[in-house]
Write a protein that holds these residues in place. Structure first.
Motif, PDB file in Angstrom:
ATOM      1  N   TRP A   1      63.273  60.612   9.748  1.00  0.00           N
ATOM      2  CA  TRP A   1      63.602  60.981   7.632  1.00  0.00           C
ATOM      3  C   TRP A   1      63.348  59.979   6.968  1.00  0.00           C
ATOM      4  CZ3 TRP A   1      65.400  65.802   7.489  1.00  0.00           C
ATOM      5  CH2 TRP A   1      65.044  66.719   6.239  1.00  0.00           C
ATOM      6  N   VAL A   2      62.614  60.281   5.812  1.00  0.00           N
ATOM      7  CA  VAL A   2      62.054  59.548   4.088  1.00  0.00           C
ATOM      8  C   VAL A   2      62.949  58.759   4.669  1.00  0.00           C
ATOM      9  CG1 VAL A   2      60.559  59.930   2.652  1.00  0.00           C
ATOM     10  CG2 VAL A   2      60.215  61.309   4.137  1.00  0.00           C
ATOM     11  N   TYR A   3      62.279  57.198   4.070  1.00  0.00           N
ATOM     12  CA  TYR A   3      62.767  55.438   3.461  1.00  0.00           C
ATOM     13  C   TYR A   3      61.241  55.798   2.129  1.00  0.00           C
ATOM     14  CZ  TYR A   3      66.163  55.055   6.458  1.00  0.00           C
ATOM     15  OH  TYR A   3      68.174  55.550   7.302  1.00  0.00           O
ATOM     16  N   LEU A   4      62.191  55.724   0.682  1.00  0.00           N
ATOM     17  CA  LEU A   4      61.579  55.320  -0.578  1.00  0.00           C
ATOM     18  C   LEU A   4      61.511  53.800  -0.712  1.00  0.00           C
ATOM     19  CD1 LEU A   4      59.259  55.912  -1.925  1.00  0.00           C
ATOM     20  CD2 LEU A   4      61.366  57.217  -3.735  1.00  0.00           C
ATOM     21  N   VAL A   5      61.537  52.879  -0.669  1.00  0.00           N
ATOM     22  CA  VAL A   5      61.205  51.460  -1.513  1.00  0.00           C
ATOM     23  C   VAL A   5      60.993  51.337  -2.719  1.00  0.00           C
ATOM     24  CG1 VAL A   5      60.635  49.253  -1.153  1.00  0.00           C
ATOM     25  CG2 VAL A   5      61.590  50.566   0.731  1.00  0.00           C
ATOM     26  N   LYS A   6      61.191  50.423  -3.528  1.00  0.00           N
ATOM     27  CA  LYS A   6      60.312  49.854  -5.108  1.00  0.00           C
ATOM     28  C   LYS A   6      60.458  48.526  -4.311  1.00  0.00           C
ATOM     29  CE  LYS A   6      60.923  49.237  -9.568  1.00  0.00           C
ATOM     30  NZ  LYS A   6      62.094  49.744 -10.678  1.00  0.00           N
ATOM     31  N   TYR A   7      58.716  47.967  -4.533  1.00  0.00           N
ATOM     32  CA  TYR A   7      59.232  46.519  -4.512  1.00  0.00           C
ATOM     33  C   TYR A   7      58.580  45.990  -5.465  1.00  0.00           C
ATOM     34  CZ  TYR A   7      57.119  42.458  -1.706  1.00  0.00           C
ATOM     35  OH  TYR A   7      56.713  41.323  -2.191  1.00  0.00           O
ATOM     36  N   ALA A   8      59.092  44.547  -6.100  1.00  0.00           N
ATOM     37  CA  ALA A   8      58.548  43.909  -7.409  1.00  0.00           C
ATOM     38  C   ALA A   8      59.071  42.730  -7.005  1.00  0.00           C
ATOM     39  CB  ALA A   8      59.511  44.540  -8.323  1.00  0.00           C
ATOM     40  N   ASP A   9      58.116  41.609  -7.764  1.00  0.00           N
ATOM     41  CA  ASP A   9      58.560  40.413  -7.711  1.00  0.00           C
ATOM     42  C   ASP A   9      58.830  39.552  -6.542  1.00  0.00           C
ATOM     43  OD1 ASP A   9      58.609  40.433 -11.194  1.00  0.00           O
ATOM     44  OD2 ASP A   9      60.592  40.815 -10.925  1.00  0.00           O
ATOM     45  N   GLU A  10      58.096  40.533  -5.298  1.00  0.00           N
ATOM     46  CA  GLU A  10      58.473  39.277  -4.327  1.00  0.00           C
ATOM     47  C   GLU A  10      59.216  39.803  -3.749  1.00  0.00           C
ATOM     48  OE1 GLU A  10      56.788  35.876  -3.576  1.00  0.00           O
ATOM     49  OE2 GLU A  10      55.110  35.610  -4.811  1.00  0.00           O
ATOM     50  N   ASP A  11      59.898  41.258  -3.192  1.00  0.00           N
ATOM     51  CA  ASP A  11      60.708  41.600  -3.107  1.00  0.00           C
ATOM     52  C   ASP A  11      61.575  42.800  -2.830  1.00  0.00           C
ATOM     53  OD1 ASP A  11      63.639  41.434  -1.678  1.00  0.00           O
ATOM     54  OD2 ASP A  11      64.929  40.491  -2.649  1.00  0.00           O
ATOM     55  N   ILE A  12      62.536  43.492  -2.346  1.00  0.00           N
ATOM     56  CA  ILE A  12      62.228  45.229  -2.309  1.00  0.00           C
ATOM     57  C   ILE A  12      64.024  45.238  -3.439  1.00  0.00           C
ATOM     58  CG2 ILE A  12      63.815  47.017  -0.722  1.00  0.00           C
ATOM     59  CD1 ILE A  12      62.184  46.007   1.710  1.00  0.00           C
ATOM     60  N   VAL A  13      64.030  45.617  -4.268  1.00  0.00           N
ATOM     61  CA  VAL A  13      64.226  45.657  -5.177  1.00  0.00           C
ATOM     62  C   VAL A  13      65.855  47.311  -5.658  1.00  0.00           C
ATOM     63  CG1 VAL A  13      63.708  44.192  -6.952  1.00  0.00           C
ATOM     64  CG2 VAL A  13      63.184  46.266  -7.487  1.00  0.00           C
ATOM     65  N   GLU A  14      64.513  48.056  -4.554  1.00  0.00           N
ATOM     66  CA  GLU A  14      65.415  49.338  -4.226  1.00  0.00           C
ATOM     67  C   GLU A  14      64.634  49.756  -2.813  1.00  0.00           C
ATOM     68  OE1 GLU A  14      64.990  52.071  -7.142  1.00  0.00           O
ATOM     69  OE2 GLU A  14      65.101  51.256  -8.941  1.00  0.00           O
ATOM     70  N   ASN A  15      65.873  50.470  -1.821  1.00  0.00           N
ATOM     71  CA  ASN A  15      65.774  50.844  -0.841  1.00  0.00           C
ATOM     72  C   ASN A  15      66.361  52.692  -0.856  1.00  0.00           C
ATOM     73  OD1 ASN A  15      65.265  51.985   1.840  1.00  0.00           O
ATOM     74  ND2 ASN A  15      65.642  49.024   2.616  1.00  0.00           N
ATOM     75  N   HIS A  16      65.648  54.031  -1.034  1.00  0.00           N
ATOM     76  CA  HIS A  16      66.551  55.045  -0.704  1.00  0.00           C
ATOM     77  C   HIS A  16      66.550  56.157   0.244  1.00  0.00           C
ATOM     78  CE1 HIS A  16      66.980  54.353  -5.156  1.00  0.00           C
ATOM     79  NE2 HIS A  16      65.869  54.260  -5.567  1.00  0.00           N
ATOM     80  N   VAL A  17      67.149  55.568   0.436  1.00  0.00           N
ATOM     81  CA  VAL A  17      67.155  56.963   2.014  1.00  0.00           C
ATOM     82  C   VAL A  17      67.221  58.534   1.489  1.00  0.00           C
ATOM     83  CG1 VAL A  17      69.285  57.025   2.155  1.00  0.00           C
ATOM     84  CG2 VAL A  17      67.938  57.818   4.079  1.00  0.00           C
ATOM     85  N   LEU A  18      66.303  59.432   1.798  1.00  0.00           N
ATOM     86  CA  LEU A  18      66.677  60.440   1.736  1.00  0.00           C
ATOM     87  C   LEU A  18      66.897  62.003   2.057  1.00  0.00           C
ATOM     88  CD1 LEU A  18      63.084  60.842  -0.436  1.00  0.00           C
ATOM     89  CD2 LEU A  18      64.691  59.207  -1.495  1.00  0.00           C
ATOM     90  N   ALA A  19      67.653  61.480   2.950  1.00  0.00           N
ATOM     91  CA  ALA A  19      68.000  62.450   4.154  1.00  0.00           C
ATOM     92  C   ALA A  19      69.819  62.235   3.636  1.00  0.00           C
ATOM     93  CB  ALA A  19      68.408  61.811   4.971  1.00  0.00           C
ATOM     94  N   GLU A  20      70.587  63.630   3.344  1.00  0.00           N
ATOM     95  CA  GLU A  20      71.149  63.821   3.637  1.00  0.00           C
ATOM     96  C   GLU A  20      72.064  63.886   4.396  1.00  0.00           C
ATOM     97  OE1 GLU A  20      73.287  64.915   1.066  1.00  0.00           O
ATOM     98  OE2 GLU A  20      72.107  64.918  -0.036  1.00  0.00           O
ATOM     99  N   SER A  21      73.711  63.466   5.010  1.00  0.00           N
ATOM    100  CA  SER A  21      74.049  63.214   6.911  1.00  0.00           C
ATOM    101  C   SER A  21      73.390  64.945   7.530  1.00  0.00           C
ATOM    102  CB  SER A  21      75.067  62.601   6.527  1.00  0.00           C
ATOM    103  OG  SER A  21      76.491  64.521   5.659  1.00  0.00           O
ATOM    104  N   GLY A  22      74.082  65.722   7.203  1.00  0.00           N
ATOM    105  CA  GLY A  22      73.821  66.969   8.131  1.00  0.00           C
ATOM    106  C   GLY A  22      72.639  66.949   8.238  1.00  0.00           C
ATOM    107  N   ASP A  23      71.204  65.895   7.762  1.00  0.00           N
ATOM    108  CA  ASP A  23      69.819  66.638   7.812  1.00  0.00           C
ATOM    109  C   ASP A  23      69.379  65.677   9.135  1.00  0.00           C
ATOM    110  OD1 ASP A  23      69.235  67.671   5.346  1.00  0.00           O
ATOM    111  OD2 ASP A  23      68.683  66.175   4.315  1.00  0.00           O
TER     112      ASP A  23
END
Length: 769
Positions: free
Chosen positions: A277-299
């Motif tokens: 499934w797809v993950y989404l990362v926000k990168y800023a200031d030489e680091d990962i500031v957000e890391n989102h998983v877009l799946a629900e548990s059943g996906d």
């Protein structure tokens, strides 16, 4: 067989979720936000589209098209929804692969692609300006493989290109700049000993971002490198180093903040799943500031034909909403992301199994609307997507922090079959492999290299094959894709360590309309592909072609799709697959492993009764689906078939020789060892004798053995195992006193207490009393 770390990357238990808590992402029809979905091509032999738009609001779409003369790169110009002009971009017709597009500030339409010319793969580029094509630029000037380029540019008419190259025995990512028609010196983005693939590139006026996949042993990791205007900064680690984290895409929002998407089988509950499934990362200031998983548990544990979410591509619209596109196992998806919330999934409505390309290529149009081009079943399509009049169903995403120390370390619970307790008395080498697997190139999931990473490093097999369909449900393996498959296969092939057998699946309809499905194998890499759609329309033509190239064919799931016994030739078709994710096809009503379908007269014993000679193999026929969309006996279809091969050497030539000589046997997915001989002749052989057959059976199981059955002419004549409490090993010598003069065949069947099975290949005896 190797005992490797993370061996359970593909083993997943549904018990990790409470059934009451399982949730699924809502799926809506994309027609709710689509203004049109128009066909760009009428030719099914078109692949890998990309799109851009100029300041005059012309859309430009490029793709690879297969013609009678060979492949060409095509560029089409559209005004509104009408094609007004078509250009052939490549000067050559041969292997012209996977073009990418970019429109610069000077309104030049840049096209970059890979081509094989003079037996060498290089990167080429060309631009269209004021209706005129420039000369071709040959970007690379070396004898290595350079392939799969990506392109972008800044606001100063500088063009940046990254691609995969094999300069030092493994793949790395390289980069160059074009400015004022000058090609600058190449720069090595990566120089490691790992395999680095699938670059993605984006830039603003001051920075260039390149991401890619790093394959290290049994895992893939997403990497990032940034040019800050002065130097290339060191590599950044974006994903966990556990699991298959693959196929990154980059996007910048209106604040120049970088987002990175990728797909992964690493689940938030710290387990390694089967479908990604797809993950989404926000990168800023030489680091990962957000890391989102877009799946629900059943996906993660969906069943049916449509599973997973892979090969994401992303971009922001004029309202700073992130659009994410990708594909499940059988289709295409779109999803939106904003303020840490995700929308429902919108599914593109072209129904049917397989037949699709890898990516959706999106574009933010000059009108602020999202446009997307994709290779769907039989055609390339262009869509216009607008959410202004649609109320989106937003949900909060799950935010994560990956720490590799909190993940379990997995080992594989396999019986130690080479211990003194379970060891053949004689020197007897058996190699194991899965020679029937699929990827997203045809109708499966995952990449070409993923097949071999899984086989070699996850399961510890000795050999493997990727057997994607040469033609199936409107999708052809075009010549450059066949080259790409061979390039990656050769990258993994190493005699003495891991063998890759060149292969594809020749695919026709079920009997009686077609001839069934047959996998084709070769003993070297300089081989063509024969297609039912183009040049091998029936078994006779296919077999005539294989005779010229010393190729062999292996029919499979014969009780479901059938096989043409009347065309059997034991030299070209020395083996038949007896077991896979589709079940076991020894006989109609097979037990304890049942089978899919039930075409009378099309099972293994039916062919043997006809006097045909062939050995047995087992393979997964895996497509990357849990339960193989409901027809498989195991959740993990990659563990449903295995070939045991008897050889004194692990090399392509020796492995292929053993296949041709039927020195093989089949298991239902575990490395059961079988040694089966008659009068000291091994399985697969044909003998003449005046002596009654002395049959020797040695079996070492991976679980307690229930029965070992000896079969003569489809009659069960000897039972060993449970009643004598042999446990994991059965050894017996038996003289068939009841044999009558004539020709007979013998083979043995193994059934374990855990339901796993194995079958020796037959031995044929011409007994003359």
């Amino acid at each position: 067989m190797k005992n490797l770390f993370y061996l359970l990357i593909f083993i997943f238990s549904i018990n990790v979720f409470s059934q009451d808590s399982l949730k699924l992402t809502k799926i809506s029809s994309i027609n709710k936000i689509s203004e049109f979905d128009i066909k760009i091509t009428d030719n099914a032999f078109c692949e890998y589209p990309d799109i851009c738009q100029d300041e005059a609001n012309n859309f430009w779409i490029t793709y690879t098209e297969l013609t009678k003369e060979g492949e060409v790169i095509i560029l089409v110009q559209l005004k509104d929804t009408s094609i007004i002009r078509t250009y052939q971009i490549s000067k050559s017709c041969g292997f012209e692969f996977r073009p990418r597009l970019y429109c610069d500030k000077g309104n030049k339409i840049w096209i970059v692609w890979a081509a094989k010319r003079n037996n060498n793969w290089d990167i080429y580029s060309r631009y269209l300006s004021n209706g005129k094509l420039s000369a071709e630029f040959r970007i690379t000037q070396n004898t290595s493989v350079d392939i799969n380029p990506v392109i972008t540019g800044d606001g100063n008419e500088n063009i940046f290109i990254a691609w995969e190259t094999n300069r030092s025995g493994n793949f790395d990512i390289y980069f160059t700049k074009i400015s004022d028609d000058k090609i600058y010196d190449e720069f090595a983005i990566t120089t490691s000993d790992d395999m680095e693939l699938r670059p993605s590139i984006i830039c603003n006026e001051s920075e260039i971002y390149v991401s890619w996949d790093k394959q290290h042993l049994s895992s893939y990791q997403i990497m990032l490198r940034i040019f800050n205007g002065n130097i290339w900064e060191s590599e950044k680690y974006i994903s966990s180093d556990i699991g298959f984290n693959m196929s990154s895409s980059l996007a910048l929002n209106n604040k120049n903040e970088l987002y990175i998407s990728y797909h992964s089988n690493l689940q938030p509950d710290k387990h390694i799943g089967l479908t990604p499934w797809v993950y989404l990362v926000k990168y800023a200031d030489e680091d990962i500031v957000e890391n989102h998983v877009l799946a629900e548990s059943g996906d993660w544990i969906k069943n049916g034909e449509e599973q997973g979410f892979e090969f994401p591509t992303i971009l922001f619209d004029s309202d700073n909403i992130l659009w994410l596109f990708g594909r499940p196992s059988q289709g295409f998806y779109a999803q939106l992301f904003s303020d840490n919330k995700k929308s429902e999934i919108f599914k593109f409505d072209v129904p049917g199994w397989g037949g699709r390309g890898l990516y959706v290529c999106p574009l933010l149009g000059n009108d602020g609307i999202i446009y997307a081009v994709r290779r769907d079943i039989n055609r390339i399509y262009l869509s216009k997507l607008d959410i202004k009049n649609y109320h989106l169903d937003w949900k909060q995403t799950e935010r994560l922090v990956f720490d590799k120390d909190i993940y379990e370390e997995f080992t594989y619970d396999r019986p130690i079959i080479d211990s003194p307790t379970y060891k053949m008395k004689e020197d007897y080498k058996v190699f194991f492999g899965d020679i029937h697997q699929h990827s997203a190139i045809s109708d499966g999931m995952g990449t070409i290299d993923q097949c071999y990473t899984r086989s070699k490093y996850v399961f510890g097999y000795d050999f493997a094959s990727l057997t994607d369909h040469e033609w199936f449900v409107g999708n052809l393996i075009i010549p450059s894709e066949w080259e790409w498959i061979k390039i990656i296969g050769q990258e993994f092939n190493q005699d003495g360590e891991f063998v890759v057998i060149p292969a594809f699946e020749w695919t026709t309809g079920r009997l009686p309309k077609g001839f069934g499905h047959k996998n084709v194998y070769f003993d070297n890499w300089n081989m063509p592909i024969f297609s039912m759609k183009i040049d091998a329309k029936n078994t006779k033509i296919l077999f005539d072609s294989l005779r010229q190239y010393d190729g062999i064919a292996i029919p499979h799931h014969i009780g479901w799709t059938g096989t043409d016994w009347e065309n059997h030739d034991s030299r070209i078709q020395p083996i038949i697959e007896i077991v896979s994710a589709h079940g076991a096809f020894e006989y109609l009503g097979n037990e304890p492993i049942t089978h899919r379908g039930g075409i009378l007269g099309n099972f293994i014993q039916d062919g043997l009764t006809k006097g045909l000679h062939f050995g047995f193999t087992g393979s997964s026929d895996g497509h990357g689906l849990r339960w193989h969309h409901g027809i498989c006996r195991k959740e993990n279809e990659w563990t449903t078939g295995l070939t045991g091969l008897i050889s004194d050497e692990l090399s392509l030539s020796k492995i292929y020789e053993a296949l041709k000589n039927r020195q093989v046997y089949a298991t239902s997915g575990t490395p059961i060892i079988i040694k089966f001989s008659i009068n000291n002749y091994q399985m697969g052989e044909e003998i003449s004798t005046n002596d009654k057959p002395e049959i020797r059976i040695d079996v070492i199981g991976t679980n307690r053995i229930k029965y070992v059955t000896l079969i003569r002419d489809n009659e069960e004549i000897l039972f060993l195992g449970k009643d004598r409490l042999e446990g994991y090993q059965v050894t017996a010598t038996f003289i068939d006193e009841l044999i009558k003069p004539g020709t007979h065949y013998y083979y043995c069947r193994v059934i374990q207490e855990d339901g796993e099975m194995a079958w020796s290949s037959p031995i044929w005896i011409d007994y003359r009393k």
